[in-house]
Write an enzyme that holds these catalytic residues in place. Structure first.
Site, PDB file in Angstrom:
ATOM      1  N   HIS A  90     -25.167  -6.642  12.050  1.00  0.00           N
ATOM      2  CA  HIS A  90     -24.878  -7.483  10.876  1.00  0.00           C
ATOM      3  C   HIS A  90     -23.727  -8.432  11.204  1.00  0.00           C
ATOM      4  O   HIS A  90     -23.809  -9.631  10.946  1.00  0.00           O
ATOM      5  CB  HIS A  90     -24.532  -6.592   9.680  1.00  0.00           C
ATOM      6  CG  HIS A  90     -23.875  -7.318   8.545  1.00  0.00           C
ATOM      7  ND1 HIS A  90     -24.561  -8.192   7.730  1.00  0.00           N
ATOM      8  CD2 HIS A  90     -22.600  -7.307   8.098  1.00  0.00           C
ATOM      9  CE1 HIS A  90     -23.721  -8.685   6.825  1.00  0.00           C
ATOM     10  NE2 HIS A  90     -22.510  -8.174   7.023  1.00  0.00           N
ATOM     11  N   ASP A 139     -24.430 -41.832  16.923  1.00  0.00           N
ATOM     12  CA  ASP A 139     -24.967 -40.490  17.167  1.00  0.00           C
ATOM     13  C   ASP A 139     -23.826 -39.657  17.719  1.00  0.00           C
ATOM     14  O   ASP A 139     -22.684 -40.121  17.777  1.00  0.00           O
ATOM     15  CB  ASP A 139     -26.141 -40.529  18.172  1.00  0.00           C
ATOM     16  CG  ASP A 139     -27.073 -39.333  17.979  1.00  0.00           C
ATOM     17  OD1 ASP A 139     -26.595 -38.203  18.133  1.00  0.00           O
ATOM     18  OD2 ASP A 139     -28.255 -39.543  17.650  1.00  0.00           O
ATOM     19  N   TRP A 181     -18.824  -4.971  16.173  1.00  0.00           N
ATOM     20  CA  TRP A 181     -18.958  -6.279  16.846  1.00  0.00           C
ATOM     21  C   TRP A 181     -17.819  -6.521  17.812  1.00  0.00           C
ATOM     22  O   TRP A 181     -17.919  -7.373  18.688  1.00  0.00           O
ATOM     23  CB  TRP A 181     -19.037  -7.405  15.822  1.00  0.00           C
ATOM     24  CG  TRP A 181     -17.719  -7.862  15.300  1.00  0.00           C
ATOM     25  CD1 TRP A 181     -16.922  -7.182  14.418  1.00  0.00           C
ATOM     26  CD2 TRP A 181     -17.024  -9.075  15.616  1.00  0.00           C
ATOM     27  NE1 TRP A 181     -15.787  -7.908  14.179  1.00  0.00           N
ATOM     28  CE2 TRP A 181     -15.829  -9.073  14.891  1.00  0.00           C
ATOM     29  CE3 TRP A 181     -17.311 -10.170  16.437  1.00  0.00           C
ATOM     30  CZ2 TRP A 181     -14.896 -10.115  14.959  1.00  0.00           C
ATOM     31  CZ3 TRP A 181     -16.383 -11.210  16.499  1.00  0.00           C
ATOM     32  CH2 TRP A 181     -15.193 -11.174  15.762  1.00  0.00           C
ATOM     33  N   SER A 215     -23.103 -22.113  24.268  1.00  0.00           N
ATOM     34  CA  SER A 215     -23.573 -23.017  23.229  1.00  0.00           C
ATOM     35  C   SER A 215     -22.403 -23.552  22.416  1.00  0.00           C
ATOM     36  O   SER A 215     -22.295 -24.759  22.170  1.00  0.00           O
ATOM     37  CB  SER A 215     -24.570 -22.284  22.336  1.00  0.00           C
ATOM     38  OG  SER A 215     -24.661 -22.910  21.098  1.00  0.00           O
ATOM     39  N   SER A 216     -21.496 -22.647  22.027  1.00  0.00           N
ATOM     40  CA  SER A 216     -20.362 -23.082  21.205  1.00  0.00           C
ATOM     41  C   SER A 216     -19.462 -24.037  21.970  1.00  0.00           C
ATOM     42  O   SER A 216     -18.974 -25.018  21.404  1.00  0.00           O
ATOM     43  CB  SER A 216     -19.514 -21.894  20.781  1.00  0.00           C
ATOM     44  OG  SER A 216     -20.274 -20.978  20.083  1.00  0.00           O
ATOM     45  N   HIS A 224      -8.911 -13.760  17.073  1.00  0.00           N
ATOM     46  CA  HIS A 224      -8.211 -14.348  15.937  1.00  0.00           C
ATOM     47  C   HIS A 224      -8.477 -15.837  15.787  1.00  0.00           C
ATOM     48  O   HIS A 224      -8.801 -16.285  14.698  1.00  0.00           O
ATOM     49  CB  HIS A 224      -6.729 -14.004  15.895  1.00  0.00           C
ATOM     50  CG  HIS A 224      -6.252 -14.187  14.487  1.00  0.00           C
ATOM     51  ND1 HIS A 224      -6.462 -13.252  13.504  1.00  0.00           N
ATOM     52  CD2 HIS A 224      -5.726 -15.251  13.866  1.00  0.00           C
ATOM     53  CE1 HIS A 224      -6.052 -13.727  12.352  1.00  0.00           C
ATOM     54  NE2 HIS A 224      -5.601 -14.932  12.539  1.00  0.00           N
ATOM     55  N   GLU A 283     -11.097 -17.151  16.556  1.00  0.00           N
ATOM     56  CA  GLU A 283     -12.477 -17.154  16.070  1.00  0.00           C
ATOM     57  C   GLU A 283     -12.536 -17.111  14.544  1.00  0.00           C
ATOM     58  O   GLU A 283     -13.342 -17.806  13.931  1.00  0.00           O
ATOM     59  CB  GLU A 283     -13.238 -15.968  16.671  1.00  0.00           C
ATOM     60  CG  GLU A 283     -14.581 -15.657  16.028  1.00  0.00           C
ATOM     61  CD  GLU A 283     -15.637 -16.712  16.303  1.00  0.00           C
ATOM     62  OE1 GLU A 283     -15.440 -17.502  17.240  1.00  0.00           O
ATOM     63  OE2 GLU A 283     -16.640 -16.737  15.575  1.00  0.00           O
ATOM     64  N   TYR A 342     -10.472 -18.303  12.502  1.00  0.00           N
ATOM     65  CA  TYR A 342     -10.143 -19.631  11.969  1.00  0.00           C
ATOM     66  C   TYR A 342     -11.219 -20.643  12.302  1.00  0.00           C
ATOM     67  O   TYR A 342     -11.402 -21.625  11.587  1.00  0.00           O
ATOM     68  CB  TYR A 342      -8.775 -20.081  12.470  1.00  0.00           C
ATOM     69  CG  TYR A 342      -7.681 -19.240  11.866  1.00  0.00           C
ATOM     70  CD1 TYR A 342      -7.639 -19.065  10.488  1.00  0.00           C
ATOM     71  CD2 TYR A 342      -6.754 -18.583  12.628  1.00  0.00           C
ATOM     72  CE1 TYR A 342      -6.687 -18.265   9.904  1.00  0.00           C
ATOM     73  CE2 TYR A 342      -5.794 -17.777  12.050  1.00  0.00           C
ATOM     74  CZ  TYR A 342      -5.768 -17.617  10.690  1.00  0.00           C
ATOM     75  OH  TYR A 342      -4.837 -16.814  10.131  1.00  0.00           O
ATOM     76  N   SER A 383     -12.075 -29.863   1.174  1.00  0.00           N
ATOM     77  CA  SER A 383     -11.192 -31.024   1.052  1.00  0.00           C
ATOM     78  C   SER A 383     -11.975 -32.313   0.815  1.00  0.00           C
ATOM     79  O   SER A 383     -11.390 -33.311   0.402  1.00  0.00           O
ATOM     80  CB  SER A 383     -10.342 -31.186   2.317  1.00  0.00           C
ATOM     81  OG  SER A 383      -9.638 -30.009   2.584  1.00  0.00           O
ATOM     82  N   HIS A 424      -2.072  -8.314  15.634  1.00  0.00           N
ATOM     83  CA  HIS A 424      -2.025  -7.698  14.304  1.00  0.00           C
ATOM     84  C   HIS A 424      -3.339  -6.994  13.966  1.00  0.00           C
ATOM     85  O   HIS A 424      -3.425  -6.319  12.957  1.00  0.00           O
ATOM     86  CB  HIS A 424      -1.630  -8.708  13.213  1.00  0.00           C
ATOM     87  CG  HIS A 424      -2.629  -9.779  12.947  1.00  0.00           C
ATOM     88  ND1 HIS A 424      -2.284 -11.043  12.540  1.00  0.00           N
ATOM     89  CD2 HIS A 424      -3.972  -9.799  13.015  1.00  0.00           C
ATOM     90  CE1 HIS A 424      -3.360 -11.770  12.380  1.00  0.00           C
ATOM     91  NE2 HIS A 424      -4.400 -11.044  12.660  1.00  0.00           N
ATOM     92  N   HIS A 425      -4.352  -7.174  14.820  1.00  0.00           N
ATOM     93  CA  HIS A 425      -5.597  -6.433  14.620  1.00  0.00           C
ATOM     94  C   HIS A 425      -5.509  -5.034  15.205  1.00  0.00           C
ATOM     95  O   HIS A 425      -6.440  -4.255  15.089  1.00  0.00           O
ATOM     96  CB  HIS A 425      -6.759  -7.173  15.291  1.00  0.00           C
ATOM     97  CG  HIS A 425      -7.072  -8.482  14.648  1.00  0.00           C
ATOM     98  ND1 HIS A 425      -7.985  -8.620  13.633  1.00  0.00           N
ATOM     99  CD2 HIS A 425      -6.571  -9.718  14.866  1.00  0.00           C
ATOM    100  CE1 HIS A 425      -8.039  -9.888  13.263  1.00  0.00           C
ATOM    101  NE2 HIS A 425      -7.196 -10.574  13.981  1.00  0.00           N
ATOM    102  N   THR A 438      -1.154 -22.270   5.095  1.00  0.00           N
ATOM    103  CA  THR A 438      -2.273 -21.977   4.200  1.00  0.00           C
ATOM    104  C   THR A 438      -1.857 -22.227   2.760  1.00  0.00           C
ATOM    105  O   THR A 438      -2.620 -22.776   1.952  1.00  0.00           O
ATOM    106  CB  THR A 438      -2.736 -20.526   4.387  1.00  0.00           C
ATOM    107  OG1 THR A 438      -2.833 -20.253   5.780  1.00  0.00           O
ATOM    108  CG2 THR A 438      -4.102 -20.319   3.759  1.00  0.00           C
ATOM    109  N   LYS A 444      -2.053 -25.808   1.911  1.00  0.00           N
ATOM    110  CA  LYS A 444      -3.414 -26.258   1.631  1.00  0.00           C
ATOM    111  C   LYS A 444      -3.834 -25.895   0.216  1.00  0.00           C
ATOM    112  O   LYS A 444      -4.351 -26.729  -0.533  1.00  0.00           O
ATOM    113  CB  LYS A 444      -4.394 -25.640   2.639  1.00  0.00           C
ATOM    114  CG  LYS A 444      -4.250 -26.224   4.002  1.00  0.00           C
ATOM    115  CD  LYS A 444      -5.298 -25.673   4.917  1.00  0.00           C
ATOM    116  CE  LYS A 444      -5.735 -26.693   5.924  1.00  0.00           C
ATOM    117  NZ  LYS A 444      -6.396 -27.866   5.426  1.00  0.00           N
ATOM    118  N   ARG A 501     -14.080   2.630   7.235  1.00  0.00           N
ATOM    119  CA  ARG A 501     -15.207   1.713   7.388  1.00  0.00           C
ATOM    120  C   ARG A 501     -16.157   2.263   8.442  1.00  0.00           C
ATOM    121  O   ARG A 501     -15.850   3.217   9.153  1.00  0.00           O
ATOM    122  CB  ARG A 501     -14.708   0.324   7.788  1.00  0.00           C
ATOM    123  CG  ARG A 501     -13.969   0.301   9.105  1.00  0.00           C
ATOM    124  CD  ARG A 501     -13.275  -1.022   9.340  1.00  0.00           C
ATOM    125  NE  ARG A 501     -14.202  -2.067   9.730  1.00  0.00           N
ATOM    126  CZ  ARG A 501     -13.864  -3.096  10.513  1.00  0.00           C
ATOM    127  NH1 ARG A 501     -12.636  -3.215  10.973  1.00  0.00           N
ATOM    128  NH2 ARG A 501     -14.754  -4.027  10.809  1.00  0.00           N
TER     129      ARG A 501
END
Lengths: 72, 293, 524
Positions: free
Chosen positions: C76, C105, C141, C168-169, C252, C254, C256, C267, C301-302, C327, C330, C449
């Protein structure tokens, strides 16, 4: 030893930054100036100098490769 | 650049990317299956590699033809330059992951396994007496006895070779700018020859490392704990990049023979030259961090 | 020129048939393919979420065995992150960035095709693992070793699929950077670019710098499994924790990567429906750049609970807290944009406002998790699940949905059904909260979890959560219907579409023709 290592690292940083600026000029000047070439010449000059100075430092006993105990 | 378009060139459809996709599917499926021990793996891998080569020839062929026909204007040229620059940036980060692993293992993992910081009991209970020095194949001495690779002999010669190739490509670059074709072809040819020599010597060095100590080798393999892992991972990926770079140099050399580049318009050359300098500097970093410090 | 090989076959006709798609070099066609692919993956990953919530409907094991449950949580996440959210954002960038900067283009159209078509291949490799010996990867994951090394035949397929997704990314990101830096119309200065373009520019830099690190990390996993290396094996002088460091150095940025473009979409939308220019444009740009920079120095921090020196814990805690500043800027600016505006609430605006409100909740719970001593209590509980789903579902996914409603008339030339759109919004907004809000409570109470069964005191909240998930999932079918009927027909959309819409993309006809801005527009 430590000072020699710091010297090596500083020169290496110089090499990396001259390579980085070459990339910058590669994009910015689109091949119309000598700045890319100049930066790349700097970087190869510094590299050769660093390589040579490693030999000199070793000969003077200023640096030891890790994990290799000196002969004798 | 006798005739460049005033418009940004946009191809209308191209078969090559999808060919490349099929190649990747075959290749990745093949390698993964082979690792699982499935018989089909090798065939799929081979087919993938063939299709990939076909794609590379086709795709680059089209781009070179378009370039020679003068379809690209300054703006397209700039796109290629920027694309190349950011591709190399991503390569730098790829190497950074492996260098990071080397630094982390040396500065943090081994001292901690040796009981530094707050890890006294880890060391005392799990591996008493283990000292976290470099090089190391870990407290369990995974891979058995080995000798580390010293900087003298082949590594130093290889460094000299790669650095000379950096000098020769710089001379070739100067020659191209000055419009001196003879010098350009001579020194570019020397560059890729030195590159191939480097790869050959690296293979010799690997063979030497892989032989048992009893047979006069180093007993050093990919499985020799963290030292062997980082050594072969870093030098191996670098060797892969040298091979790729040398291939690109050969292609560019043939293009020089055909007179594709002018002192004003030679992005293909500059891109490859820059890639070669990048590979060269990575080696210097390797030589310093893996062999010396 | 027009003399040589640039054979002038008609520029304004789209090629027809299958060739239009597999040989595509047109940014709009490729953008459409990205969005369709993302939709398929959204429902694939969604189906897995439904299985998870069905199993958790009641305590005890009901439908699936625990091993399969773990495969579902892992797949998932991988499918949603790499298959649904990122491709949707790249698809939106493909469609809108050239229109917004006045480019004909994308800068590298052939590579654009390649970066898209690699995705289905990667997805095939990934999803096919469900049918392999030993099942799909079940390690989460994050692929932590040594657990992930116990994966069966799926293991190399997982690794290579991640490699392909990364390729690809990276290619997509390079294309976006080059398009933005090289293809802007004359007069379109950097600080005149729409914020969606800015946020994507910064996201693309993050992708280029972060994705190769993930490739390196999984490569080391592969060699540890098959070639005897000891990167993540303490006995050989490596460390499993080292994988976590390398992974989160990618991971991390990722997160963002998935939220910054959504910031950009919001925005665009809020000023349009507030009929006021965006408040604090420059500060928005600087805030985005600061968030991107900070994302590279907060990764640990993870993993506060794996054990690290006090100085490390303090550094990563404070740098994490620092992210709240940009943040906050924003959130303040979006709110201030609406202040005294003549607001209307069409569906895109509703999603944008819900984004603003609910993403902020996710941000706050992130702050709670960022406090090291508190994190020891929250770590690996449902509180974490609630936190990141608040940032990703009503955050990234609502941002994408807002963008789709906002730009759908420009793409199709038709207005979507506003009544159904609003219904879709209210169902989504209500049930996303029913799904995820109770997870805060069970998490704080200690429910871990990634488990198929739980203690009975969590039963009520889990049942509520599952009901919410089922309705939320079902209401996304409505989304598909709305898009389908909008493509098929509907009220004609004007060129400007929305009364308050400004920018180059609203100067081309609706639907946008196959080729736009072949001659660069002049930006005043």
């Amino acid at each position: 030893m430590v000072l020699t290592k710091i010297f090596v690292l500083v020169v290496f940083l110089g090499i990396v930054s001259s390579l980085g600026s070459a990339m910058f000029y590669l994009v910015r000047d689109e091949g119309n100036s000598d700045r890319t070439l100049k930066a790349l010449t700097w970087r190869i000059g510094l590299s050769v100098a660093l390589f040579a100075s490693l030999f000199v430092a070793y000969a003077l006993g200023l640096i030891q490769p890790h994990g290799i105990t000196p002969a004798g | 650049m006798a005739h460049t378009s005033d418009r940004y060139y946009i191809p209308h459809g191209s078969p090559w990317p999808i060919v490349g996709t099929v190649a990747l599917l075959l290749l990745m499926f093949g390698v993964a299956s082979a690792l699982n021990g499935a018989a089909i793996g090798k065939f799929s891998m081979l087919a993938g590699a063939v299709v990939l080569l076909f794609m590379l020839f086709g795709w680059f062929g089209v781009v070179i033809k378009e370039s020679v026909d003068g379809i690209y204007n300054q703006q397209v040229d700039r796109s290629f330059r920027m694309g190349m620059a950011w591709f190399i940036a991503s390569e730098v980060m790829f190497f950074a992951a492996f260098f990071g692993a080397l630094f982390y293992a040396r500065q943090i993992v081994l001292p901690w396994l040796g009981g530094e910081s707050n890890n006294f009991f880890t060391n005392f209970l799990l591996w008493p007496g283990f000292e976290g020095t470099w090089p190391s194949n870990g407290p369990a001495e995974i891979g058995g006895e080995y000798k580390p690779m010293g900087p003298w002999g082949l590594p130093a010669i290889n460094t000299a070779i790669l650095l000379s190739s950096g000098v020769t490509i710089t001379i070739a670059h100067h020659a191209l700018k000055a419009g001196n074709r003879g010098m350009l072809i001579l020194f570019l040819g020397l560059t890729w020859a030195l590159g191939l020599l480097f790869v050959g010597l690296q293979a010799t060095e690997y063979a030497h490392a892989y032989h048992d100590i009893a047979d006069g080798g180093l007993g050093l393999t990919l499985g020799s704990g963290i030292y062997g892992s980082t050594f072969f991972m870093l030098t191996g990926f670098h060797g892969l990049h040298v091979t790729l770079g040398a291939t690109m140099l050969i292609v560019i050399w043939f293009r020089c023979l055909k007179g594709h580049f002018t002192p004003e318009n030679h992005f293909g050359f500059e891109g490859v030259a820059w890639y070669w300098h990048f590979v060269d500097v990575v080696w210097l970093g390797l030589f310093i961090f893996v062999y010396w410090l | 020129m027009s003399t040589t090989a640039e054979a002038h076959h008609d520029h304004h006709d789209a090629p027809s048939g299958i060739k239009r798609w597999i040989f595509a070099t047109n940014h709009k066609d490729i953008g459409t393919m990205y969005l369709v692919f993302s939709g398929l993956m959204f429902f694939t990953g969604g189906a897995m979420a439904m299985i998870i919530r069905a199993e958790l409907f009641q305590p005890g094991l009901q439908f699936v065995d625990p091993g399969f449950f773990n495969q579902m949580t892992t797949m998932h996440a991988l499918v949603m992150v790499f298959g649904a959210v990122m491709p949707a954002l790249v698809g939106l960038a493909n469609w809108m960035v050239p229109l917004m900067v006045g480019a004909p283009d994308m800068a590298l159209p052939r590579m654009n095709n390649w970066s898209f078509w690699i995705l289905p291949v990667a997805a095939i490799l990934l999803v096919s693992t469900l049918f392999m010996g030993g099942g799909a990867p079940a390690s989460g994951w994050t692929m932590y070793p040594p657990l992930v090394l116990q994966t069966g035949d799926a293991f190399p397929f997982l690794i290579f699929s991640v490699h392909l997704l990364g390729m690809s990314s990276i290619m997509g990101a390079i294309n976006i950077v080059v398009t933005i830096m090289n293809m802007r119309a004359p007069g379109m200065g950097l600080l005149k670019m729409p914020l969606f373009v800015w946020t994507w520019l910064i996201t693309a830099y993050l992708l280029i710098l972060a994705m190769p690190v993930l490739a390196g990390a999984v490569t080391m996993l592969l060699t540890d499994e098959y070639f005897g290396t000891s990167f993540f094996n303490a006995a050989g002088g490596g460390d499993p924790v080292m994988f976590q460091h390398v992974f989160w150095f990618f991971g991390h940025p990722e997160v963002y990567i998935m939220i910054l473009p959504a910031f950009g979409i919001v925005s665009q939308i809020i000023p349009t429906f507030a009929r006021k220019p965006l408040f604090g444009y420059d500060s928005m740009v600087y805030a985005t750049a600061s968030i991107a920079f900070l994302s590279f120095i907060v990764w640990a921090h993870h993993m506060f609970t794996v054990g690290m020196p006090l100085a490390g814990q303090l550094f990563f805690m404070f740098s994490t807290m620092l992210i709240a500043v940009p943040t906050g800027v924003k959130v303040f600016n979006w709110t201030a944009t609406m202040w005294k505006g003549s607001l209307t609430f069409e569906t895109p605006m509703l999603f944008a406002v819900a984004f603003l409100f609910l993403f902020t909740i996710g941000g706050f719970s992130g702050l709670m998790l960022g406090i090291t001593p508190a994190d020891f209590q929250y770590h690996d509980t449902y509180f974490v699940v609630a936190h990141f789903h608040y940032t990703l579902v009503p955050g990234a996914v609502f941002g994408i949905m807002a963008g789709v409603y906002f730009w759908l008339p420009k793409w199709t030339g038709h207005m979507y059904n506003e009544k159904l759109g609003k219904l879709h919004f209210w169902l989504s907004a209500i049930f996303v909260n029913v799904t995820f809000f109770p997870q805060h409570f069970v998490g704080l109470a200690g429910m871990p979890r990634r488990i198929p069964d739980y203690a009975t005191q969590f039963a009520d909240f889990n049942m509520i959560s599952s009901i919410g998930a089922f309705v939320f999932g079902a209401s996304q079918l409505l989304f598909v219907y709305i898009i389908w009927s909008c493509v098929r027909g509907g009220e004609k959309a004007s060129t400007q579409v929305w009364e308050g819409a400004e920018g180059l993309e609203w100067t081309v006809p609706s639907p946008a023709p196959h080729h736009t801005f072949e001659v660069a527009p002049e930006v005043r």
